[in-house]
Design a protein around this motif. Structure first.
Motif, PDB file in Angstrom:
ATOM      1  N   PRO A   8      23.637 107.273  37.991  1.00 31.66           N
ATOM      2  CA  PRO A   8      22.906 107.686  37.751  1.00 31.66           C
ATOM      3  C   PRO A   8      20.768 106.704  37.825  1.00 31.66           C
ATOM      4  CG  PRO A   8      23.716 106.951  35.481  1.00 31.66           C
ATOM      5  CD  PRO A   8      24.238 106.234  36.596  1.00 31.66           C
ATOM      6  N   VAL A   9      20.784 107.334  39.240  1.00 33.95           N
ATOM      7  CA  VAL A   9      19.710 106.201  39.942  1.00 33.95           C
ATOM      8  C   VAL A   9      18.339 107.795  40.320  1.00 33.95           C
ATOM      9  CG1 VAL A   9      18.383 104.876  41.525  1.00 33.95           C
ATOM     10  CG2 VAL A   9      21.124 104.577  40.844  1.00 33.95           C
ATOM     11  N   ARG A  10      17.321 107.637  39.801  1.00 32.35           N
ATOM     12  CA  ARG A  10      16.345 108.493  39.570  1.00 32.35           C
ATOM     13  C   ARG A  10      16.278 107.717  40.781  1.00 32.35           C
ATOM     14  NH1 ARG A  10      10.713 108.465  37.592  1.00 32.35           N
ATOM     15  NH2 ARG A  10       9.618 110.463  37.800  1.00 32.35           N
ATOM     16  N   ARG A  68      14.889  97.567  30.232  1.00 31.63           N
ATOM     17  CA  ARG A  68      15.442  97.280  29.761  1.00 31.63           C
ATOM     18  C   ARG A  68      16.452  98.044  29.413  1.00 31.63           C
ATOM     19  NH1 ARG A  68       9.853  96.147  28.810  1.00 31.63           N
ATOM     20  NH2 ARG A  68       9.580  93.349  29.223  1.00 31.63           N
ATOM     21  N   ASP A  69      16.870  98.817  29.287  1.00 27.60           N
ATOM     22  CA  ASP A  69      18.173 100.430  28.531  1.00 27.60           C
ATOM     23  C   ASP A  69      18.652 100.534  29.738  1.00 27.60           C
ATOM     24  OD1 ASP A  69      16.413 102.088  30.271  1.00 27.60           O
ATOM     25  OD2 ASP A  69      16.014 103.653  28.601  1.00 27.60           O
ATOM     26  N   GLY A  70      18.379 100.111  30.450  1.00 23.70           N
ATOM     27  CA  GLY A  70      19.608 100.206  31.960  1.00 23.70           C
ATOM     28  C   GLY A  70      19.549 101.072  32.198  1.00 23.70           C
ATOM     29  N   ARG A  71      18.251 102.035  32.362  1.00 26.38           N
ATOM     30  CA  ARG A  71      17.795 102.794  32.989  1.00 26.38           C
ATOM     31  C   ARG A  71      17.311 102.321  34.626  1.00 26.38           C
ATOM     32  NH1 ARG A  71      12.369 105.814  32.981  1.00 26.38           N
ATOM     33  NH2 ARG A  71      12.163 103.413  31.292  1.00 26.38           N
ATOM     34  N   ILE A  72      17.601 102.639  35.510  1.00 26.51           N
ATOM     35  CA  ILE A  72      17.490 102.468  37.096  1.00 26.51           C
ATOM     36  C   ILE A  72      16.787 103.076  37.721  1.00 26.51           C
ATOM     37  CG2 ILE A  72      18.532 101.943  39.260  1.00 26.51           C
ATOM     38  CD1 ILE A  72      21.505 101.614  37.859  1.00 26.51           C
ATOM     39  N   GLU A  73      15.861 102.808  38.240  1.00 28.31           N
ATOM     40  CA  GLU A  73      15.027 103.928  39.526  1.00 28.31           C
ATOM     41  C   GLU A  73      14.756 103.241  40.376  1.00 28.31           C
ATOM     42  OE1 GLU A  73      10.853 104.761  37.922  1.00 28.31           O
ATOM     43  OE2 GLU A  73      11.992 105.844  35.968  1.00 28.31           O
ATOM     44  N   GLN A  74      14.654 103.812  41.459  1.00 30.98           N
ATOM     45  CA  GLN A  74      14.670 103.624  43.420  1.00 30.98           C
ATOM     46  C   GLN A  74      13.441 104.159  43.792  1.00 30.98           C
ATOM     47  OE1 GLN A  74      18.099 104.782  45.285  1.00 30.98           O
ATOM     48  NE2 GLN A  74      17.042 103.684  47.376  1.00 30.98           N
ATOM     49  N   TYR A  75      12.666 102.675  43.959  1.00 32.21           N
ATOM     50  CA  TYR A  75      11.383 102.664  44.419  1.00 32.21           C
ATOM     51  C   TYR A  75      11.464 102.780  46.188  1.00 32.21           C
ATOM     52  CZ  TYR A  75       9.443 101.319  40.406  1.00 32.21           C
ATOM     53  OH  TYR A  75       8.840 101.940  38.815  1.00 32.21           O
ATOM     54  N   VAL A  76      12.624 102.476  46.571  1.00 29.44           N
ATOM     55  CA  VAL A  76      12.438 102.816  48.348  1.00 29.44           C
ATOM     56  C   VAL A  76      13.823 102.656  48.985  1.00 29.44           C
ATOM     57  CG1 VAL A  76      11.687 100.569  50.738  1.00 29.44           C
ATOM     58  CG2 VAL A  76      10.458 100.619  48.656  1.00 29.44           C
ATOM     59  N   PRO A  77      14.277 102.841  49.984  1.00 30.92           N
ATOM     60  CA  PRO A  77      15.243 103.935  50.184  1.00 30.92           C
ATOM     61  C   PRO A  77      15.583 101.490  51.025  1.00 30.92           C
ATOM     62  CG  PRO A  77      13.781 105.120  51.220  1.00 30.92           C
ATOM     63  CD  PRO A  77      12.898 103.656  50.401  1.00 30.92           C
ATOM     64  N   PRO A  78      17.152 101.608  50.699  1.00 34.43           N
ATOM     65  CA  PRO A  78      17.445 100.372  51.385  1.00 34.43           C
ATOM     66  C   PRO A  78      17.437 100.203  52.818  1.00 34.43           C
ATOM     67  CG  PRO A  78      19.083 101.442  50.102  1.00 34.43           C
ATOM     68  CD  PRO A  78      17.811 102.226  50.068  1.00 34.43           C
ATOM     69  N   GLY A  79      17.407 101.025  53.239  1.00 33.13           N
ATOM     70  CA  GLY A  79      16.912 101.561  54.647  1.00 33.13           C
ATOM     71  C   GLY A  79      15.456 100.950  55.824  1.00 33.13           C
ATOM     72  N   ARG A  80      14.865 100.937  54.415  1.00 36.84           N
ATOM     73  CA  ARG A  80      13.240 100.135  55.034  1.00 36.84           C
ATOM     74  C   ARG A  80      13.008  99.035  53.929  1.00 36.84           C
ATOM     75  NH1 ARG A  80      10.129 103.791  57.479  1.00 36.84           N
ATOM     76  NH2 ARG A  80      11.440 106.104  57.372  1.00 36.84           N
ATOM     77  N   ILE A  81      12.124  98.355  55.064  1.00 31.99           N
ATOM     78  CA  ILE A  81      11.992  96.365  54.387  1.00 31.99           C
ATOM     79  C   ILE A  81      10.602  96.843  53.234  1.00 31.99           C
ATOM     80  CG2 ILE A  81      11.509  94.448  54.615  1.00 31.99           C
ATOM     81  CD1 ILE A  81      12.703  95.392  58.015  1.00 31.99           C
ATOM     82  N   ALA A  82      11.437  96.307  51.861  1.00 32.99           N
ATOM     83  CA  ALA A  82      10.484  96.032  51.807  1.00 32.99           C
ATOM     84  C   ALA A  82       9.694  94.916  51.066  1.00 32.99           C
ATOM     85  CB  ALA A  82      10.816  96.525  49.618  1.00 32.99           C
ATOM     86  N   HIS A  83       8.618  94.628  50.960  1.00 32.09           N
ATOM     87  CA  HIS A  83       7.671  93.242  50.601  1.00 32.09           C
ATOM     88  C   HIS A  83       8.215  92.743  49.180  1.00 32.09           C
ATOM     89  CE1 HIS A  83       6.071  94.104  54.392  1.00 32.09           C
ATOM     90  NE2 HIS A  83       5.317  95.762  53.671  1.00 32.09           N
ATOM     91  N   HIS A  84       9.264  91.956  49.210  1.00 27.57           N
ATOM     92  CA  HIS A  84       9.381  91.640  47.285  1.00 27.57           C
ATOM     93  C   HIS A  84      10.231  89.604  47.789  1.00 27.57           C
ATOM     94  CE1 HIS A  84      14.420  91.076  48.169  1.00 27.57           C
ATOM     95  NE2 HIS A  84      13.607  92.488  49.187  1.00 27.57           N
ATOM     96  N   VAL A  85      10.242  89.140  49.295  1.00 26.28           N
ATOM     97  CA  VAL A  85      10.392  87.730  48.984  1.00 26.28           C
ATOM     98  C   VAL A  85      10.534  87.370  50.181  1.00 26.28           C
ATOM     99  CG1 VAL A  85      13.065  88.173  49.451  1.00 26.28           C
ATOM    100  CG2 VAL A  85      12.626  86.062  48.191  1.00 26.28           C
ATOM    101  N   ARG A  86       9.339  86.017  50.688  1.00 24.19           N
ATOM    102  CA  ARG A  86       9.116  86.010  51.352  1.00 24.19           C
ATOM    103  C   ARG A  86      10.051  85.291  52.001  1.00 24.19           C
ATOM    104  NH1 ARG A  86       4.145  81.088  49.852  1.00 24.19           N
ATOM    105  NH2 ARG A  86       2.971  82.290  48.762  1.00 24.19           N
ATOM    106  N   GLY A  87      10.496  85.565  53.680  1.00 22.86           N
ATOM    107  CA  GLY A  87      10.784  85.451  54.329  1.00 22.86           C
ATOM    108  C   GLY A  87      12.188  85.749  54.806  1.00 22.86           C
ATOM    109  N   TYR A  88      12.750  86.425  53.708  1.00 21.83           N
ATOM    110  CA  TYR A  88      14.310  87.116  54.088  1.00 21.83           C
ATOM    111  C   TYR A  88      14.246  88.307  53.284  1.00 21.83           C
ATOM    112  CZ  TYR A  88      15.518  82.819  52.499  1.00 21.83           C
ATOM    113  OH  TYR A  88      16.196  81.748  52.713  1.00 21.83           O
ATOM    114  N   ASN A  89      12.790  89.557  53.527  1.00 23.52           N
ATOM    115  CA  ASN A  89      13.016  90.942  53.309  1.00 23.52           C
ATOM    116  C   ASN A  89      14.004  91.776  54.089  1.00 23.52           C
ATOM    117  OD1 ASN A  89      10.999  90.863  51.464  1.00 23.52           O
ATOM    118  ND2 ASN A  89       9.775  90.641  52.432  1.00 23.52           N
ATOM    119  N   ALA A  90      13.768  90.718  55.997  1.00 26.45           N
ATOM    120  CA  ALA A  90      14.569  92.020  56.378  1.00 26.45           C
ATOM    121  C   ALA A  90      16.176  92.260  56.404  1.00 26.45           C
ATOM    122  CB  ALA A  90      14.013  91.334  57.873  1.00 26.45           C
ATOM    123  N   ARG A  91      16.774  91.160  55.602  1.00 24.12           N
ATOM    124  CA  ARG A  91      17.741  90.955  55.551  1.00 24.12           C
ATOM    125  C   ARG A  91      18.491  91.332  53.726  1.00 24.12           C
ATOM    126  NH1 ARG A  91      20.310  84.938  54.661  1.00 24.12           N
ATOM    127  NH2 ARG A  91      22.172  86.206  54.402  1.00 24.12           N
TER     128      ARG A  91
END
Length: 191
Positions: A8-10, A68-91
């Motif tokens: 269950p991913v929103r 905290r309650d285990g609910r999962i939300e998806q903000y960006v599709p995996p087929g798009r490069i999100a900006h979350h960690v320097r130098g490793y985003n593309a992979r």
């Protein structure tokens, strides 16, 4: 990518998700675990919606957020490069766990303790998500914490003569042995 139908991913796309650079999901071999270092999911969403890169109209965000309650939300599709960690985003795919971390004094040298534990419901949801991603992303093999990959020390906000770690998440309360035993991924060797 195969859909994560058993989980269950929103879907809650960020307004700029389609402006993020596209990539083949076959290039994703790494899951990076973060904590939001914010008080709640609503604040994490607010931070994720902020445009920090005017040229592209995008900002910083992970792909998945687990409350905290285990609910999962998806903000960006995996087929798009999100900006979350320097130098490793593309992979990589970024997974954010809602957790206070050092909030609101992230870089204050007097407030570097991360004392909030991760609830069982949140870790169970993370393991389920990692297993589902392992089945959907053919090259996914590795897992790392943000602190493993961004090891820069920066001047403390309260005293520039003191250096503090820029990123410390997911932090000392993250149950690495438990997650590694169940997720089917290997910890990425230190860079």
């Amino acid at each position: 990518m195969q859909p994560l139908t058993a989980l269950p991913v929103r879907l809650h796309w960020l307004p700029y998700a389609e402006r993020l650079e596209a990539r083949p999901v076959e290039s994703i071999d790494l899951a990076v675990i973060h904590c939001t270092e914010l008080p709640d999911l609503a604040t994490a969403r607010e931070y994720g919606e902020r445009v920090l890169y005017p040229a592209s109209g995008t900002g910083n965000s992970g792909h998945f957020y687990i409350d905290r309650d285990g609910r999962i939300e998806q903000y960006v599709p995996p087929g798009r490069i999100a900006h979350h960690v320097r130098g490793y985003n593309a992979r990589s795919v970024g997974i954010e766990l809602v957790n206070r971390g050092r909030w609101p004094h992230w870089l204050d040298s007097r407030h570097q303790t991360m004392d909030e534990p991760y609830p069982d419901a949140q870790i169970d949801a993370l393991v389920r998500l990692l297993r589902a991603l392992g089945g959907a992303l053919p090259a996914l093999r590795w897992i790392a914490g943000h602190e493993d990959l961004d090891r820069e020390d920066v001047p403390a906000s309260d005293d520039p003569a003191v250096r503090v770690r820029r990123k410390r998440d997911p932090g000392p309360h993250f149950p690495w042995p438990r997650v590694l035993a169940q997720c089917g991924l290997e910890r990425l060797p230190a860079p």
